[in-house]
Design a protein around this motif. Sequence first.
Motif, mmCIF file in Angstrom:
data_model
loop_
_atom_site.group_PDB
_atom_site.id
_atom_site.type_symbol
_atom_site.label_atom_id
_atom_site.label_comp_id
_atom_site.label_asym_id
_atom_site.label_seq_id
_atom_site.Cartn_x
_atom_site.Cartn_y
_atom_site.Cartn_z
ATOM 1 N N PHE A 50 -3.322 8.651 -5.729
ATOM 2 C CA PHE A 50 -3.698 7.416 -5.024
ATOM 3 C C PHE A 50 -5.146 7.496 -4.570
ATOM 4 O O PHE A 50 -5.581 8.498 -3.996
ATOM 5 C CB PHE A 50 -2.794 7.193 -3.806
ATOM 6 N N ASP A 51 -5.906 6.446 -4.819
ATOM 7 C CA ASP A 51 -7.309 6.348 -4.424
ATOM 8 C C ASP A 51 -7.475 5.105 -3.562
ATOM 9 O O ASP A 51 -7.317 3.980 -4.039
ATOM 10 C CB ASP A 51 -8.202 6.258 -5.672
ATOM 11 N N ARG A 52 -7.774 5.307 -2.279
ATOM 12 C CA ARG A 52 -7.849 4.187 -1.346
ATOM 13 C C ARG A 52 -8.894 3.162 -1.760
ATOM 14 O O ARG A 52 -8.632 1.952 -1.741
ATOM 15 C CB ARG A 52 -8.155 4.690 0.067
ATOM 16 N N ARG B 38 0.843 -1.206 0.000
ATOM 17 C CA ARG B 38 0.000 0.000 0.000
ATOM 18 C C ARG B 38 0.879 1.257 0.000
ATOM 19 O O ARG B 38 0.657 2.189 -0.770
ATOM 20 C CB ARG B 38 -0.911 -0.027 1.228
ATOM 21 N N VAL C 125 -0.901 0.824 -10.403
ATOM 22 C CA VAL C 125 -0.235 2.131 -10.440
ATOM 23 C C VAL C 125 -0.276 2.743 -11.839
ATOM 24 O O VAL C 125 -0.673 3.905 -11.999
ATOM 25 C CB VAL C 125 1.206 2.023 -9.900
ATOM 26 N N PHE D 200 -7.752 1.173 -4.687
ATOM 27 C CA PHE D 200 -6.678 0.252 -4.290
ATOM 28 C C PHE D 200 -7.245 -0.965 -3.575
ATOM 29 O O PHE D 200 -6.896 -2.110 -3.895
ATOM 30 C CB PHE D 200 -5.686 0.982 -3.373
ATOM 31 N N LEU E 193 2.143 7.084 -6.491
ATOM 32 C CA LEU E 193 1.007 7.833 -7.034
ATOM 33 C C LEU E 193 0.787 9.194 -6.383
ATOM 34 O O LEU E 193 0.177 10.072 -6.992
ATOM 35 C CB LEU E 193 -0.271 6.992 -6.898
ATOM 36 N N ALA F 210 2.577 1.934 -3.302
ATOM 37 C CA ALA F 210 1.639 2.511 -4.269
ATOM 38 C C ALA F 210 1.396 3.988 -3.979
ATOM 39 O O ALA F 210 1.315 4.812 -4.907
ATOM 40 C CB ALA F 210 0.330 1.734 -4.237
ATOM 41 N N GLU F 211 1.280 4.340 -2.688
ATOM 42 C CA GLU F 211 1.067 5.749 -2.335
ATOM 43 C C GLU F 211 2.269 6.605 -2.709
ATOM 44 O O GLU F 211 2.118 7.741 -3.184
ATOM 45 C CB GLU F 211 0.780 5.872 -0.842
ATOM 46 N N ARG G 228 -3.791 4.087 -12.623
ATOM 47 C CA ARG G 228 -4.144 5.337 -11.943
ATOM 48 C C ARG G 228 -3.426 6.518 -12.581
ATOM 49 O O ARG G 228 -3.980 7.616 -12.690
ATOM 50 C CB ARG G 228 -3.797 5.256 -10.457
#
Length: 588
Positions: free
Chosen positions: A549-551, A538, A578, A554, A545, A541-542, A581
């Motif tokens: 990043f979109d929780r 996680r 990734v 994800f 992005l 990815a954050e 997005r």
Amino acid sequence: MLGAITLAFASLAGSAAAAEPAWVAKSNDNAKLLLNVMAKYSPESASSLGVDGYDEQITDMSRDLYDASVKDTRAVVAELQKRMKTETDPKIKQDLEILINAANENLVSNALQRKLMLPYQDLNRLLFGVVRQTLDPRIPKERQKTLLVRLQKYAGLAKGYRPITELAEDRLNERLKANPKLLGPYKGQVEQALNDAPTMLKGIKDLLAKSGLEGWEPTYAALEKQLTAYNDNVRKQILPRARSDHRLPPEMYADNLKQFGVDISPQELISKALTSFSEIRNQMNITAGLIARERNLPNADYRFVMRELKKQQIPLDNVMPLYQERLAQIEAAVREQSVVTLPDRKAVIRLASPAENAAQPAPHMNPPRLIGNTGEYGEFVLTTGMPPDASGKAKVFDDFTHQAGTWTLTAHEARPGHELQFAKMIETGVSTARGVFAFNSVNVEGWALYAEAEMQPYEPLDGQLFALQARMQRAARAFLDPMVNLGEISPEGVKSFLMDEVGLSEGMATQEMQRYTFRAPGQATSYFYGYQRLMETRQAAEVALRTKFDRKAFNDFVLAQGLVPPAVLRKAVMEEFVPSRNQGVAQQ
């Protein structure tokens, strides 16, 4: 026999509820090769998965089938490796790797069991599990009727069959003759099994009495008599051979960790978990201090505050309504905060029977079939205590029946935890490789602990304190389990630490200690390790992005992957999620 596969997958399955993409259909054809071997040597496991055609068959214990099962498994591995050489689809290749690894790892585990351990069978627990799975209300009635045929075969009442109790004793004596130095089971395990036997037998009888099946009474009476005699024989023959030291041979414990999905050494696991435990304890004291100030408590230490909050025990008749209320509150927060996509239907929560308490003392998710699923979903089973120990003392829990403890347990077992996890696999139609053969505790429990953490900020302070306690317990497991199996702490030391430092009841601490020493050595470490690996992915990815990043996207993406190993999930997130997005397109 594919022992580890059949045991691990006996309550799971791989789905056809959603329309299958072409790659899933092709992958499932590959998985059938391994499913066929499982069905040949453990038809009970195959039918519990939902595989058709095996409901009336039972495991053949009339002779030693170890060499035959090894030969068949190796032939399947060779065929899968052959298919790997010509496969071009990356997802199918990933699934082939999962299938090959699952088969090879179980060959290693079964070889260790064969080399080192006496083949002790807790037949009371085994048959209770078969009866409970077959009479599960989610199973079609026509399939439930096949149980009578199976029971007659177990009892030796069907033509060509001998009682399973006699066959188990034959296989035991056969292995003892071949190698008198085989290690017996742990004494505490055998004693607990013998103590639980009457509860298991009553559990079988109660399930049959409520089933609506006709003509089960004579078969059950024969089985009850046979199992009672078998238990007497265990007391006379197995108990004297039981080992007083709970520890497994080091190579077996290391293999256990690997089977459960932990791919680091016990020493590294202990180091990571000790550090995490101390950090969580600091957070707990901060939260406990806020609660003490809010409620004018005389002591702000987290242990004292938890003891005070635990006094708010819920009357038994209010337990289920309160958990339903908690689920509704959590679902509202999930939707309001855009945590993950939820289904519209309700989740199922129920109380465990006494036999279920004995079979699996901790609250748990009873997952659905994923092969041949016709709309069945998982159910959150809330256990209420430990069965009596050797002295006859019963140990109750106060860990799940107080107001503050209901939040995180519901998030873990129901939504957005396990219930949602298995539902997504049914609804998205993951491959059998990802839904069944990638199954291990790290891949399953990592998500559920992650779900707890996702919901913690939206819970009241007392709920947040027990969310932290649950995370602390998982960190404690990850050093206590390997430490007790390496001889660095005693079982009683484990129990007292969990009661004094983590705040567990005696019943909960006892079942935890039993879990580490004989119920499932190594398994309890998987929660902490799975959570850590998922949080790493996680955060990666954050970082990649940042503001993109979109929780919710994800979390939906993670669930849609099935039960893939952490490394496979990380690869999918970084190579699929990734980029999607960054392009502004959410991949579900």
